[in-house]
Scaffold this motif. Structure first.
Motif, PDB file in Angstrom:
ATOM      1  N   PHE A  62      46.347 103.930  42.329  1.00 34.23           N
ATOM      2  CA  PHE A  62      46.195 104.733  43.546  1.00 34.23           C
ATOM      3  C   PHE A  62      45.041 104.167  44.363  1.00 34.23           C
ATOM      4  N   THR A  67      42.511 104.992  47.283  1.00 34.25           N
ATOM      5  CA  THR A  67      41.957 106.068  48.117  1.00 34.25           C
ATOM      6  C   THR A  67      40.696 105.527  48.788  1.00 34.25           C
ATOM      7  N   ALA A  85      45.375 104.396  37.388  1.00 40.02           N
ATOM      8  CA  ALA A  85      45.810 105.590  36.652  1.00 40.02           C
ATOM      9  C   ALA A  85      46.682 105.226  35.467  1.00 40.02           C
ATOM     10  N   GLU A 101      42.609 112.413  26.924  1.00 41.75           N
ATOM     11  CA  GLU A 101      41.746 113.361  27.631  1.00 41.75           C
ATOM     12  C   GLU A 101      42.120 113.443  29.102  1.00 41.75           C
ATOM     13  N   GLY A 160      42.484 112.967  32.884  1.00 37.41           N
ATOM     14  CA  GLY A 160      42.334 111.791  33.737  1.00 37.41           C
ATOM     15  C   GLY A 160      42.779 110.489  33.098  1.00 37.41           C
ATOM     16  N   SER A 161      43.338 110.549  31.865  1.00 36.90           N
ATOM     17  CA  SER A 161      43.715 109.303  31.188  1.00 36.90           C
ATOM     18  C   SER A 161      45.030 108.732  31.717  1.00 36.90           C
ATOM     19  N   GLY A 162      45.768 109.513  32.524  1.00 31.85           N
ATOM     20  CA  GLY A 162      46.994 108.975  33.135  1.00 31.85           C
ATOM     21  C   GLY A 162      48.279 109.543  32.574  1.00 31.85           C
ATOM     22  N   THR A 216      49.942 112.602  33.075  1.00 23.68           N
ATOM     23  CA  THR A 216      50.870 113.187  34.044  1.00 23.68           C
ATOM     24  C   THR A 216      51.485 112.102  34.919  1.00 23.68           C
ATOM     25  N   THR A 217      50.679 111.142  35.335  1.00 19.69           N
ATOM     26  CA  THR A 217      51.201 110.040  36.149  1.00 19.69           C
ATOM     27  C   THR A 217      52.292 109.293  35.385  1.00 19.69           C
ATOM     28  N   GLU A 256      51.974 119.378  29.200  1.00 24.78           N
ATOM     29  CA  GLU A 256      51.120 120.494  28.747  1.00 24.78           C
ATOM     30  C   GLU A 256      51.914 121.802  28.708  1.00 24.78           C
TER      31      GLU A 256
HETATM   32  N1  LIG Z   1      48.139 111.227  43.911  1.00 22.71           N
HETATM   33  C1  LIG Z   1      46.996 110.682  43.468  1.00 22.71           C
HETATM   34  N2  LIG Z   1      46.146 110.054  44.298  1.00 22.71           N
HETATM   35  C2  LIG Z   1      44.999 109.490  43.847  1.00 22.71           C
HETATM   36  N3  LIG Z   1      44.602 109.513  42.565  1.00 22.71           N
HETATM   37  C3  LIG Z   1      45.401 110.131  41.673  1.00 22.71           C
HETATM   38  C4  LIG Z   1      46.640 110.755  42.073  1.00 22.71           C
HETATM   39  N4  LIG Z   1      47.220 111.308  40.969  1.00 22.71           N
HETATM   40  C5  LIG Z   1      46.394 111.036  39.934  1.00 22.71           C
HETATM   41  N5  LIG Z   1      45.297 110.332  40.355  1.00 22.71           N
HETATM   42  C6  LIG Z   1      44.199 109.841  39.493  1.00 22.71           C
HETATM   43  O1  LIG Z   1      44.760 109.103  38.439  1.00 22.71           O
HETATM   44  C7  LIG Z   1      44.088 109.356  37.215  1.00 22.71           C
HETATM   45  C8  LIG Z   1      45.050 109.859  36.173  1.00 22.71           C
HETATM   46  O2  LIG Z   1      45.511 111.157  36.569  1.00 22.71           O
HETATM   47  P1  LIG Z   1      46.556 112.000  35.717  1.00 22.71           P
HETATM   48  O3  LIG Z   1      46.797 113.254  36.457  1.00 22.71           O
HETATM   49  O4  LIG Z   1      47.734 111.144  35.405  1.00 22.71           O
HETATM   50  O5  LIG Z   1      45.747 112.293  34.372  1.00 22.71           O
HETATM   51  P2  LIG Z   1      46.070 113.278  33.151  1.00 22.71           P
HETATM   52  O6  LIG Z   1      45.905 112.479  31.910  1.00 22.71           O
HETATM   53  O7  LIG Z   1      47.382 113.925  33.360  1.00 22.71           O
HETATM   54  O8  LIG Z   1      44.891 114.346  33.238  1.00 22.71           O
HETATM   55  P3  LIG Z   1      44.879 115.929  32.873  1.00 22.71           P
HETATM   56  O9  LIG Z   1      44.771 116.007  31.367  1.00 22.71           O
HETATM   57  O10 LIG Z   1      43.642 116.425  33.558  1.00 22.71           O
HETATM   58  O11 LIG Z   1      46.137 116.544  33.404  1.00 22.71           O
HETATM   59  C9  LIG Z   1      42.965 110.331  37.550  1.00 22.71           C
HETATM   60  O12 LIG Z   1      41.796 109.585  37.778  1.00 22.71           O
HETATM   61  C10 LIG Z   1      43.444 110.982  38.823  1.00 22.71           C
HETATM   62  O13 LIG Z   1      42.356 111.407  39.607  1.00 22.71           O
END
Ligand SMILES: Nc1ncnc2c1ncn2[C@@H]1O[C@H](COP(=O)(O)OP(=O)(O)OP(=O)(O)O)[C@@H](O)[C@H]1O
Ligand SMILES: [Mg+2]
Length: 317
Positions: free
Chosen positions: A16, A18, A25, A44, A46-48, A50-51, A176
């Motif tokens: 991403f 920004t 991610a 944990e 922010g580890s990626g 959901t992405t 989750e």
């Molecule tokens: N649309 C977006 N634009 C910019 N950055 C993003 C976007 N979506 C996710 N990120 C960044 O990508 C990284 C991974 O995010 P992600 O949501 O995949 O983490 P996660 O493991 O699901 O976290 P959580 O346990 O908090 O749900 C994070 O640093 C987040 O800020």
């Protein structure tokens, strides 16, 4: 080739951009999911995770790499093939209170995916009855007439699951799925997920930061750290003998019966996060108690350390 994997991921990335710079991610994932396999994606905030889930369901386009579903390249699906993919691969939402339209009865919420898929009215009724039995809400007549605000969190999560299952998918991504629920209702939903897994032969990724959930539902576990998979193995092996120093710290924080060593929690160094250059070296080097020169310059690749157990670490594990 022996079996075709249901899901096959190669070199998958999502960066991403920004105003604050580039977030890596998802940063080069390689894994396969077989038909009927349940895989936990642990890591944990922010580890990626959901992405990764969104990439797998083609809800967000990748920056690079490839996802194959049933052998077909997901990015190039069009028309009827894309529509079929949309029924075969489903998302279970994290928050049951947000997942359903508050102005829809359960009947409307459950009918919607069936109508979109072109299922005839008579069959829609049968499918709704069947799927509600499957999620252990047998009193279909009263459930279908209910609005979301009239239901408990646990009941809602059952309907959310029913909605994901109603088109009989081959694969679900559950992000989750119980984190918003009271501890007292979690066990019921987890049991249900195990039943569904066994009854439907469904392949699934359960996204969680909770080792206990993954241990309970998933045969295999992937551990993610800063956009990379750093450990991949049978859940029992990952929990009993975690190899990667990050996984070791993660597992040491939860009580595990019959663990090889009953360890004190491993405390990690403070997370330096943003200031670390993740384009080179190991993403865990700033917090790793064992980091050495090589970890700064070379990204560790996933390599086998035991049967079906892979780790991305330069240490001799
Ligand atoms: N649309 C977006 N634009 C910019 N950055 C993003 C976007 N979506 C996710 N990120 C960044 O990508 C990284 C991974 O995010 P992600 O949501 O995949 O983490 P996660 O493991 O699901 O976290 P959580 O346990 O908090 O749900 C994070 O640093 C987040 O800020
Ligand atoms: Mg998430």
């Amino acid at each position: 080739m022996t079996d075709t994997a249901l899901v096959e991921v190669r070199g998958l990335t999502k960066h991403f951009t920004t105003s604050g710079g580039v977030t890596r991610a998802v940063d080069g994932l390689d894994f396969r999911i077989s038909r009927g396999e349940t895989v936990g994606l642990l890591g944990e905030s922010g580890s990626g995770k959901t992405t990764t889930g969104r990439l797998l369901l083609r809800l967000t386009p990748p920056s690079g790499g490839e996802i194959r579903f049933n052998g077909a390249d997901v990015a190039s699906l069009r028309g009827a093939a894309l529509k079929t993919f949309r029924t075969q691969a489903q998302l279970v939402f994290q928050n049951p209170f947000d997942a359903l339209n508050p102005r829809f009865t359960m009947r409307q919420s459950l009918a919607e995916p069936l109508i979109n898929a072109g299922v005839a009215k008579a069959e829609r009724e049968d499918r709704m009855q069947a799927v509600l039995r499957q999620v252990h809400l047998p009193d279909a007549a009263s459930v279908l007439a209910t609005f979301p605000h009239q239901m408990s969190g646990g009941q809602l999560q059952r309907v959310v699951l029913a909605r994901a299952l109603i088109l009989e998918p081959d694969f679900i991504v559950a992000d989750e799925p119980v984190s918003m629920l009271d501890v007292s209702v979690r066990a019921g939903i987890l049991n249900l997920m195990r039943d569904v897994r066994d009854a439907m032969g469904l392949a699934a990724i359960y996204i969680s930061h909770d080792v206990t959930l993954v241990r309970y539902v998933c045969a295999r576990t992937l551990v993610m750290y800063r956009g990379r998979i750093i450990e991949d193995g049978p859940t029992a092996d990952v929990v009993r003998r975690p190899r990667h120093p990050y996984t070791q710290a993660l597992i040491s924080a939860v009580p595990v019966p019959r663990a090889q060593q009953n360890r004190a929690p491993i405390l990690l160094r403070h997370n330096r996060g943003g200031s670390l250059d993740l384009a080179v070296g190991c993403g865990f080097r700033d917090r790793c108690p064992h980091a050495f020169d090589r970890c700064v310059v070379e990204k560790p690749a996933l390599r086998p350390v035991a049967s079906a157990h892979l780790t991305a670490c330069h240490l001799d594990l």
